[in-house]
Design a protein around this motif. Structure first.
Motif, PDB file in Angstrom:
ATOM      1  N   TRP A   1       0.822  -1.207   0.000  1.00 27.28           N
ATOM      2  CA  TRP A   1       0.000   0.000   0.000  1.00 27.28           C
ATOM      3  C   TRP A   1       0.862   1.266   0.000  1.00 27.28           C
ATOM      4  O   TRP A   1       0.596   2.214  -0.744  1.00 27.28           O
ATOM      5  CB  TRP A   1      -0.941   0.023   1.195  1.00 27.28           C
ATOM      6  CG  TRP A   1      -1.612   1.358   1.345  1.00 27.28           C
ATOM      7  CD1 TRP A   1      -1.316   2.342   2.244  1.00 27.28           C
ATOM      8  CD2 TRP A   1      -2.653   1.891   0.507  1.00 27.28           C
ATOM      9  NE1 TRP A   1      -2.109   3.447   2.045  1.00 27.28           N
ATOM     10  CE2 TRP A   1      -2.941   3.200   0.982  1.00 27.28           C
ATOM     11  CE3 TRP A   1      -3.367   1.393  -0.568  1.00 27.28           C
ATOM     12  CZ2 TRP A   1      -3.917   4.001   0.402  1.00 27.28           C
ATOM     13  CZ3 TRP A   1      -4.341   2.197  -1.154  1.00 27.28           C
ATOM     14  CH2 TRP A   1      -4.610   3.480  -0.665  1.00 27.28           C
ATOM     15  N   THR A   2       1.897   1.273   0.804  1.00 31.54           N
ATOM     16  CA  THR A   2       2.768   2.446   0.886  1.00 31.54           C
ATOM     17  C   THR A   2       3.402   2.750  -0.464  1.00 31.54           C
ATOM     18  O   THR A   2       3.414   3.900  -0.928  1.00 31.54           O
ATOM     19  CB  THR A   2       3.863   2.222   1.937  1.00 31.54           C
ATOM     20  OG1 THR A   2       3.255   2.015   3.224  1.00 31.54           O
ATOM     21  CG2 THR A   2       4.800   3.418   2.017  1.00 31.54           C
TER      22      THR A   2
ATOM     23  N   GLU B   1       0.455   3.707  -3.125  1.00 36.35           N
ATOM     24  CA  GLU B   1      -0.118   5.044  -2.935  1.00 36.35           C
ATOM     25  C   GLU B   1       0.816   6.114  -3.482  1.00 36.35           C
ATOM     26  O   GLU B   1       0.387   7.053  -4.171  1.00 36.35           O
ATOM     27  CB  GLU B   1      -0.397   5.279  -1.456  1.00 36.35           C
ATOM     28  CG  GLU B   1      -1.076   6.613  -1.165  1.00 36.35           C
ATOM     29  CD  GLU B   1      -1.281   6.836   0.320  1.00 36.35           C
ATOM     30  OE1 GLU B   1      -2.290   7.452   0.692  1.00 36.35           O
ATOM     31  OE2 GLU B   1      -0.416   6.395   1.113  1.00 36.35           O
TER      32      GLU B   1
ATOM     33  N   THR C   1       0.013   8.463  -6.833  1.00 36.47           N
ATOM     34  CA  THR C   1       0.034   9.919  -6.714  1.00 36.47           C
ATOM     35  C   THR C   1       0.943  10.530  -7.774  1.00 36.47           C
ATOM     36  O   THR C   1       0.588  11.520  -8.431  1.00 36.47           O
ATOM     37  CB  THR C   1       0.503  10.331  -5.312  1.00 36.47           C
ATOM     38  OG1 THR C   1      -0.407   9.802  -4.339  1.00 36.47           O
ATOM     39  CG2 THR C   1       0.558  11.843  -5.174  1.00 36.47           C
TER      40      THR C   1
ATOM     41  N   GLU D   1     -10.081   1.070  -1.559  1.00 34.34           N
ATOM     42  CA  GLU D   1      -9.199   2.072  -0.964  1.00 34.34           C
ATOM     43  C   GLU D   1      -8.324   2.726  -2.035  1.00 34.34           C
ATOM     44  O   GLU D   1      -8.095   3.947  -2.019  1.00 34.34           O
ATOM     45  CB  GLU D   1      -8.321   1.430   0.114  1.00 34.34           C
ATOM     46  CG  GLU D   1      -9.061   1.076   1.390  1.00 34.34           C
ATOM     47  CD  GLU D   1      -9.618   2.311   2.087  1.00 34.34           C
ATOM     48  OE1 GLU D   1      -8.900   3.329   2.170  1.00 34.34           O
ATOM     49  OE2 GLU D   1     -10.776   2.261   2.541  1.00 34.34           O
ATOM     50  N   CYS D   2      -7.839   1.909  -2.960  1.00 31.08           N
ATOM     51  CA  CYS D   2      -7.045   2.451  -4.062  1.00 31.08           C
ATOM     52  C   CYS D   2      -7.865   3.456  -4.867  1.00 31.08           C
ATOM     53  O   CYS D   2      -7.392   4.554  -5.205  1.00 31.08           O
ATOM     54  CB  CYS D   2      -6.566   1.325  -4.971  1.00 31.08           C
ATOM     55  SG  CYS D   2      -5.361   0.192  -4.222  1.00 31.08           S
TER      56      CYS D   2
ATOM     57  N   HIS E   1      -8.426   6.737  -3.127  1.00 31.10           N
ATOM     58  CA  HIS E   1      -7.255   7.615  -3.210  1.00 31.10           C
ATOM     59  C   HIS E   1      -7.231   8.349  -4.541  1.00 31.10           C
ATOM     60  O   HIS E   1      -6.978   9.564  -4.598  1.00 31.10           O
ATOM     61  CB  HIS E   1      -5.972   6.806  -3.031  1.00 31.10           C
ATOM     62  CG  HIS E   1      -4.723   7.610  -3.179  1.00 31.10           C
ATOM     63  ND1 HIS E   1      -4.406   8.641  -2.327  1.00 31.10           N
ATOM     64  CD2 HIS E   1      -3.729   7.565  -4.107  1.00 31.10           C
ATOM     65  CE1 HIS E   1      -3.265   9.198  -2.698  1.00 31.10           C
ATOM     66  NE2 HIS E   1      -2.836   8.559  -3.777  1.00 31.10           N
ATOM     67  N   MET E   2      -7.508   7.648  -5.624  1.00 33.90           N
ATOM     68  CA  MET E   2      -7.477   8.288  -6.935  1.00 33.90           C
ATOM     69  C   MET E   2      -8.618   9.289  -7.094  1.00 33.90           C
ATOM     70  O   MET E   2      -8.456  10.325  -7.735  1.00 33.90           O
ATOM     71  CB  MET E   2      -7.497   7.214  -8.027  1.00 33.90           C
ATOM     72  CG  MET E   2      -6.210   6.391  -8.050  1.00 33.90           C
ATOM     73  SD  MET E   2      -6.062   5.230  -9.436  1.00 33.90           S
ATOM     74  CE  MET E   2      -7.296   4.025  -8.951  1.00 33.90           C
TER      75      MET E   2
ATOM     76  N   SER F   1      -9.691  11.074  -4.673  1.00 31.47           N
ATOM     77  CA  SER F   1      -9.263  12.233  -3.890  1.00 31.47           C
ATOM     78  C   SER F   1      -8.311  13.131  -4.668  1.00 31.47           C
ATOM     79  O   SER F   1      -8.133  14.305  -4.327  1.00 31.47           O
ATOM     80  CB  SER F   1      -8.589  11.774  -2.585  1.00 31.47           C
ATOM     81  OG  SER F   1      -7.282  11.251  -2.826  1.00 31.47           O
ATOM     82  N   LEU F   2      -7.706  12.589  -5.728  1.00 26.44           N
ATOM     83  CA  LEU F   2      -6.804  13.360  -6.568  1.00 26.44           C
ATOM     84  C   LEU F   2      -7.532  14.007  -7.740  1.00 26.44           C
ATOM     85  O   LEU F   2      -6.911  14.591  -8.627  1.00 26.44           O
ATOM     86  CB  LEU F   2      -5.676  12.463  -7.086  1.00 26.44           C
ATOM     87  CG  LEU F   2      -4.766  11.866  -6.000  1.00 26.44           C
ATOM     88  CD1 LEU F   2      -3.779  10.877  -6.607  1.00 26.44           C
ATOM     89  CD2 LEU F   2      -4.031  12.953  -5.238  1.00 26.44           C
TER      90      LEU F   2
END
Length: 244
Positions: free
Chosen positions: A132-133, A136, A140, A189-190, A193-194, A196-197
């Motif tokens: 995940w680290t 992510e 990004t 979750e992936c 995150h996308m 959120s961008l």
């Protein structure tokens, strides 16, 4: 009017392409390349013979060279729609002694190239904190690069949760030792995150999440039926219309 398409993902996206009709042209298709690998530096540690399948050889060579952004930049001015799906992230990655990462694809493992690497390698599996680290950070960077190239409004990201049932009402075939619910939560979750961008992420409706019993690539929880493929084609068309 012709529309130009680039696919970065898997057969989930690629199999929907024929449904788009002759007005759509596929510029290029990047598969078997985790975002982690795509945003890694190329490596010289995995030399080997050409694979017998042209598609598999092209995919493996591209992954080793981390060529996704190179291809995006080459076609950026022509792309009308960029389609992304995360299905191949299931493969995880391998960290090589030179600090680079490559996708742990069937093509890589079966080629025997990993056995010839001098030094320690590390498997990094999906669903782990380490994966995940790395993912992510890679996502990004990738989406930032796409935005700089003016592709954000032309991009559609498919969230296609794995099927738990087949169209016949039987349990979908398991993949390796994965728990489908855990994989789907991870991909959610992936995708969050996308989103959120600032990217468009579309979710395959629950009523279409069925594994096809007669899929041309065989049984798998991510090999969906015709109705799901038609839905994906529709999302591509909507993205093209909105971006025009």
């Amino acid at each position: 009017m012709q529309k130009n398409l680039m696919i970065y993902g898997s057969c989930v996206s690629r199999d929907a392409f024929p449904l788009l009709g002759p007005e759509y042209k596929l510029l290029t298709y990047v598969a078997r390349q985790s975002m982690i690998s795509a945003m890694s530096k190329p490596t010289d540690l995995l030399q080997g013979d050409t694979l017998s399948s042209a598609f598999q050889d092209r995919s493996l060579a591209g992954d080793i060279r981390s060529n996704l952004l190179q291809l995006v930049r080459r076609f950026a001015s022509d792309i009308d729609v960029l389609v992304i799906d995360l299905t191949d992230e299931r493969l995880g990655v391998v960290r090589l002694p030179d600090g680079t990462h490559v996708t742990r694809s069937h093509e890589l493992v079966s080629s025997g190239r990993l056995k010839a690497v001098q030094g320690r390698t590390q498997d990094i599996r999906i669903l782990t904190e380490r994966h995940w680290t790395l993912w992510e950070a890679a996502a990004t960077r990738l989406l930032g690069a796409l935005s700089q190239l003016g592709l954000r409004e032309k991009t559609v990201i498919l969230n296609t949760p794995w099927a738990e049932m087949t169209q016949a009402g039987d349990p979908a075939p398991p993949l390796w030792n994965f728990d489908t619910a855990e994989v789907n939560a991870y991909f959610n979750e992936c995708c969050a995150h996308m989103r959120s961008l600032g990217y468009k992420v579309v979710d395959l409706p629950a009523e279409l999440r069925y594994a096809a019993v007669d899929h041309k690539w065989g049984a798998a929880p991510y090999h969906f039926g015709d109705s799901a493929m038609a839905w994906i084609a529709g999302q591509i068309q909507e993205t093209a219309a909105a971006a025009a």
